[in-house]
Design an enzyme around this catalytic site. Structure first.
Site, PDB file in Angstrom:
ATOM      1  N   LYS A  68      -6.847   9.957  -1.206  1.00 57.51           N
ATOM      2  CA  LYS A  68      -7.001   8.847   0.192  1.00 57.51           C
ATOM      3  C   LYS A  68      -7.562   9.468   1.279  1.00 57.51           C
ATOM      4  CE  LYS A  68      -3.085   6.784  -2.365  1.00 57.51           C
ATOM      5  NZ  LYS A  68      -1.653   6.720  -2.376  1.00 57.51           N
ATOM      6  N   GLN A 112       3.875   7.347   0.584  1.00 57.17           N
ATOM      7  CA  GLN A 112       3.598   7.794  -0.874  1.00 57.17           C
ATOM      8  C   GLN A 112       4.908   7.739  -1.820  1.00 57.17           C
ATOM      9  OE1 GLN A 112       0.558   8.520  -2.002  1.00 57.17           O
ATOM     10  NE2 GLN A 112       1.843   8.505  -4.076  1.00 57.17           N
ATOM     11  N   ASP A 135       0.040  -0.973   1.900  1.00 60.47           N
ATOM     12  CA  ASP A 135       0.538  -0.916   0.471  1.00 60.47           C
ATOM     13  C   ASP A 135       1.173  -2.351  -0.068  1.00 60.47           C
ATOM     14  OD1 ASP A 135       0.212   0.912  -1.594  1.00 60.47           O
ATOM     15  OD2 ASP A 135       1.862   2.269  -1.103  1.00 60.47           O
TER      16      ASP A 135
END
Ligand code: NAP
Length: 302
Positions: A68, A112, A135
């Site tokens: 990322k 994460q 997200d």
């Protein structure tokens, strides 16, 4: 009956040995990242910053986060990685996320997942403001999606939509089956596919679905988001259908998808590889969301 092969725009695209169009996620990620870099440079490169929070030392999570940051750099974005040990504790993780939430130089926050055992992930996510929720996982973002309001949408579901768009797969009035109903992938993807403007007729399948072959074999689009190696065989697929593989199973032979690629590519009109399909698209859409987040916060021209 119109086959998906007739509906696809295939200029320059690679085909599988069986003639299906290969929906190449690496290629599309590179196109999206290059476009983001151009967009940011065109307005004088104002800072656009993604922050990730990584708790513990899970190797795949470390790899995902590293990728990322590499791609964020290529897109002309800044990025920060907050790394905490697995035993940091709920309070410290919440403190880090809370500080990022209040930091105006941070536009997007990604925690994460999965967090190590013992953490209350919902509580951590609830600290991310909707406008920084790159997200798309918070209740507020999911609520906006359900209500059809503008907001940030999960990166993996959005990546699937971008693949369908890029490879010219018709969705309006088409029958789509999404296998999997998680809040991370299956559910938001089903909502996106059924949204006005995309207009697919969507069936959601799951572990209690009776006769999955029967459910899938009339579909124009089949998406596997399960995590069971080679669950989807040629018997599930109508000739010419588009098949997208989200599922990841780690086997001794390497990463394997939900789709039995070798058998299904001989029947499908278009298919994603695994790896190299939806995974890179998840990262591309994370960066797309980070720029959208900067816009929502008024830090980047609309
Ligand atoms: P999840 O929360 O475990 O959900 C899996 C879903 O599959 C559930 O809805 C489950 O049904 C359903 N299911 C299980 N066995 C089934 C069967 N035999 N037939 C039909 N449906 C079945 O997983 P997730 O977070 O959605 O992730 C799904 C997969 O995608 C995983 O392999 C994950 O690693 C992968 N993934 C990939 C990416 C990417 O970028 N490519 C991103 C995120 C996740 P129930 O609801 O009835 O239990």
């Amino acid at each position: 009956m119109t086959s998906m092969n007739d509906l696809l725009i295939s200029g320059g695209d690679e085909r599988t040995p069986g003639g299906a169009i290969l929906m190449d996620g690496n290629r599309l990620r590179d196109e999206i990242v290059a476009k983001l870099a151009q967009t940011i440079a065109a307005v004088g490169s104002p800072p656009v910053c993604l922050a990730t929070v990584l708790v513990g030392d899970d190797a795949p999570s470390q790899r995902y986060v590293r990728n990322k940051h590499v791609q964020a750099g290529k897109a002309g974005m800044q990025s920060r990685n907050e790394i905490l040990p697995a035993d940091a504790g709920q309070a410290q993780v919440e403190d880090v996320v809370g500080r990022l939430a209040n930091d105006p130089s941070v536009h997007g926050i990604l925690v994460q997942s999965p967090l190590p055992n013992g953490y209350d992930e919902e509580k951590v996510l609830s600290l991310i403001p909707a406008d920084k929720d790159v997200d798309g996982l918070t209740s507020q973002s999911m609520g906006r999606l359900v209500r059809g309001l503008p907001g940030l949408v999960g990166c993996t579901p959005l990546g699937v939509i971008r693949l369908l768009e890029r490879y010219g797969v018709a969705t309006s009035g088409q029958r789509a089956v999404v296998i999997g109903r998680s809040t991370l992938v299956g559910l938001p993807l089903s909502l996106l596919l059924a949204r006005k403007g995309i207009d697919a007729t969507v069936t959601i399948a799951h572990s209690r679905t009776a006769d999955l072959v029967d459910v899938c074999r009339n579909a124009d689009i089949v998406i596997g988001a399960v995590g069971q190696a080679h669950l989807i065989t040629a018997a599930h697929i109508k000739p010419g259908a588009a098949v997208i593989d989200v599922g990841i199973s780690r086997t001794e032979a390497g990463i394997v998808g939900d789709v039995d690629f070798d058998a299904v590519q001989a029947v499908a009109g278009a298919i994603t590889p695994m790896p190299g399909g939806t995974g890179p698209m998840t990262i591309a859409c994370l960066l797309e969301n980070t720029l959208s987040a900067a816009r929502l916060q008024g830090s980047f021209p609309v």
